[in-house]
Design a protein around this motif. Structure first.
Motif, PDB file in Angstrom:
ATOM      1  N   LEU A  47     -61.994  23.648  25.913  1.00 30.17           N
ATOM      2  CA  LEU A  47     -62.625  23.116  24.715  1.00 30.17           C
ATOM      3  C   LEU A  47     -62.551  24.126  23.567  1.00 30.17           C
ATOM      4  O   LEU A  47     -62.332  23.752  22.408  1.00 30.17           O
ATOM      5  CB  LEU A  47     -64.085  22.750  25.003  1.00 30.17           C
ATOM      6  CG  LEU A  47     -64.864  22.157  23.834  1.00 30.17           C
ATOM      7  CD1 LEU A  47     -64.235  20.851  23.393  1.00 30.17           C
ATOM      8  CD2 LEU A  47     -66.309  21.970  24.215  1.00 30.17           C
ATOM      9  N   THR A  48     -62.686  25.395  23.882  1.00 34.05           N
ATOM     10  CA  THR A  48     -62.608  26.434  22.854  1.00 34.05           C
ATOM     11  C   THR A  48     -61.241  26.457  22.191  1.00 34.05           C
ATOM     12  O   THR A  48     -61.134  26.573  20.958  1.00 34.05           O
ATOM     13  CB  THR A  48     -62.913  27.814  23.468  1.00 34.05           C
ATOM     14  OG1 THR A  48     -64.161  27.753  24.134  1.00 34.05           O
ATOM     15  CG2 THR A  48     -62.937  28.888  22.425  1.00 34.05           C
TER      16      THR A  48
ATOM     17  N   LEU B 140     -56.981  21.842  10.362  1.00 30.72           N
ATOM     18  CA  LEU B 140     -57.730  21.420   9.180  1.00 30.72           C
ATOM     19  C   LEU B 140     -57.516  22.385   8.015  1.00 30.72           C
ATOM     20  O   LEU B 140     -57.369  21.946   6.867  1.00 30.72           O
ATOM     21  CB  LEU B 140     -59.213  21.297   9.505  1.00 30.72           C
ATOM     22  CG  LEU B 140     -59.593  20.098  10.370  1.00 30.72           C
ATOM     23  CD1 LEU B 140     -61.067  20.163  10.744  1.00 30.72           C
ATOM     24  CD2 LEU B 140     -59.278  18.805   9.664  1.00 30.72           C
ATOM     25  N   LEU B 141     -57.497  23.678   8.297  1.00 29.31           N
ATOM     26  CA  LEU B 141     -57.229  24.652   7.242  1.00 29.31           C
ATOM     27  C   LEU B 141     -55.832  24.471   6.654  1.00 29.31           C
ATOM     28  O   LEU B 141     -55.641  24.552   5.435  1.00 29.31           O
ATOM     29  CB  LEU B 141     -57.397  26.073   7.771  1.00 29.31           C
ATOM     30  CG  LEU B 141     -58.832  26.525   7.999  1.00 29.31           C
ATOM     31  CD1 LEU B 141     -58.849  27.882   8.693  1.00 29.31           C
ATOM     32  CD2 LEU B 141     -59.589  26.577   6.705  1.00 29.31           C
ATOM     33  N   MET B 142     -54.851  24.230   7.515  1.00 28.12           N
ATOM     34  CA  MET B 142     -53.487  24.034   7.023  1.00 28.12           C
ATOM     35  C   MET B 142     -53.381  22.750   6.193  1.00 28.12           C
ATOM     36  O   MET B 142     -52.699  22.718   5.171  1.00 28.12           O
ATOM     37  CB  MET B 142     -52.498  24.001   8.182  1.00 28.12           C
ATOM     38  CG  MET B 142     -52.363  25.330   8.890  1.00 28.12           C
ATOM     39  SD  MET B 142     -51.980  26.685   7.792  1.00 28.12           S
ATOM     40  CE  MET B 142     -50.227  26.566   7.729  1.00 28.12           C
ATOM     41  N   LEU B 143     -54.069  21.699   6.615  1.00 29.05           N
ATOM     42  CA  LEU B 143     -54.051  20.459   5.837  1.00 29.05           C
ATOM     43  C   LEU B 143     -54.755  20.635   4.496  1.00 29.05           C
ATOM     44  O   LEU B 143     -54.328  20.080   3.484  1.00 29.05           O
ATOM     45  CB  LEU B 143     -54.692  19.328   6.635  1.00 29.05           C
ATOM     46  CG  LEU B 143     -53.836  18.766   7.760  1.00 29.05           C
ATOM     47  CD1 LEU B 143     -54.637  17.763   8.583  1.00 29.05           C
ATOM     48  CD2 LEU B 143     -52.578  18.124   7.207  1.00 29.05           C
TER      49      LEU B 143
ATOM     50  N   THR C 290     -57.983  22.802  16.223  1.00 30.24           N
ATOM     51  CA  THR C 290     -58.415  21.793  15.263  1.00 30.24           C
ATOM     52  C   THR C 290     -58.818  22.436  13.944  1.00 30.24           C
ATOM     53  O   THR C 290     -58.457  21.952  12.867  1.00 30.24           O
ATOM     54  CB  THR C 290     -59.573  20.966  15.848  1.00 30.24           C
ATOM     55  OG1 THR C 290     -59.144  20.377  17.078  1.00 30.24           O
ATOM     56  CG2 THR C 290     -60.020  19.888  14.898  1.00 30.24           C
ATOM     57  N   VAL C 291     -59.531  23.543  14.010  1.00 29.84           N
ATOM     58  CA  VAL C 291     -59.903  24.271  12.787  1.00 29.84           C
ATOM     59  C   VAL C 291     -58.649  24.773  12.081  1.00 29.84           C
ATOM     60  O   VAL C 291     -58.529  24.672  10.852  1.00 29.84           O
ATOM     61  CB  VAL C 291     -60.870  25.430  13.124  1.00 29.84           C
ATOM     62  CG1 VAL C 291     -61.041  26.359  11.943  1.00 29.84           C
ATOM     63  CG2 VAL C 291     -62.200  24.880  13.585  1.00 29.84           C
ATOM     64  N   PHE C 292     -57.698  25.297  12.836  1.00 27.10           N
ATOM     65  CA  PHE C 292     -56.438  25.773  12.269  1.00 27.10           C
ATOM     66  C   PHE C 292     -55.701  24.636  11.556  1.00 27.10           C
ATOM     67  O   PHE C 292     -55.230  24.797  10.430  1.00 27.10           O
ATOM     68  CB  PHE C 292     -55.584  26.374  13.381  1.00 27.10           C
ATOM     69  CG  PHE C 292     -54.250  26.878  12.936  1.00 27.10           C
ATOM     70  CD1 PHE C 292     -54.143  28.009  12.153  1.00 27.10           C
ATOM     71  CD2 PHE C 292     -53.088  26.220  13.318  1.00 27.10           C
ATOM     72  CE1 PHE C 292     -52.905  28.481  11.743  1.00 27.10           C
ATOM     73  CE2 PHE C 292     -51.857  26.680  12.925  1.00 27.10           C
ATOM     74  CZ  PHE C 292     -51.760  27.813  12.137  1.00 27.10           C
TER      75      PHE C 292
END
Length: 71
Positions: free
Chosen positions: A42-43, A53-56, A49-51
């Motif tokens: 999960l980690t 979102l930042l790229m998007l 997912t955070v990575f």
């Protein structure tokens, strides 16, 4: 064509090249994640997912500023 405008055109091409490299490195990080998606914790899923979102968000920012347009 003045020296300033030719410098700006050169700088714009360098900026586009840097953007290409940044998003190419993004794909290099995504490939192993996509191949082992079923075995991730999960980690790791949250981190990727955070990575993503930042790229998007970066892509949206550059698109809104017009940095992706070739002139």
């Amino acid at each position: 064509m003045s020296a300033f405008s030719s410098f700006f055109a050169f700088f714009a091409r360098i900026f586009l090249a840097v953007l290409f490299v940044v998003f190419d490195v993004d794909l290099a990080f995504l490939l192993p994640w996509a191949m082992t998606r079923g075995a991730l914790t999960l980690t790791a899923m949250v981190a990727m997912t955070v990575f993503l979102l930042l790229m998007l968000m970066m892509l949206g920012y550059f698109w809104r500023k017009g940095a992706l347009e070739c002139r």
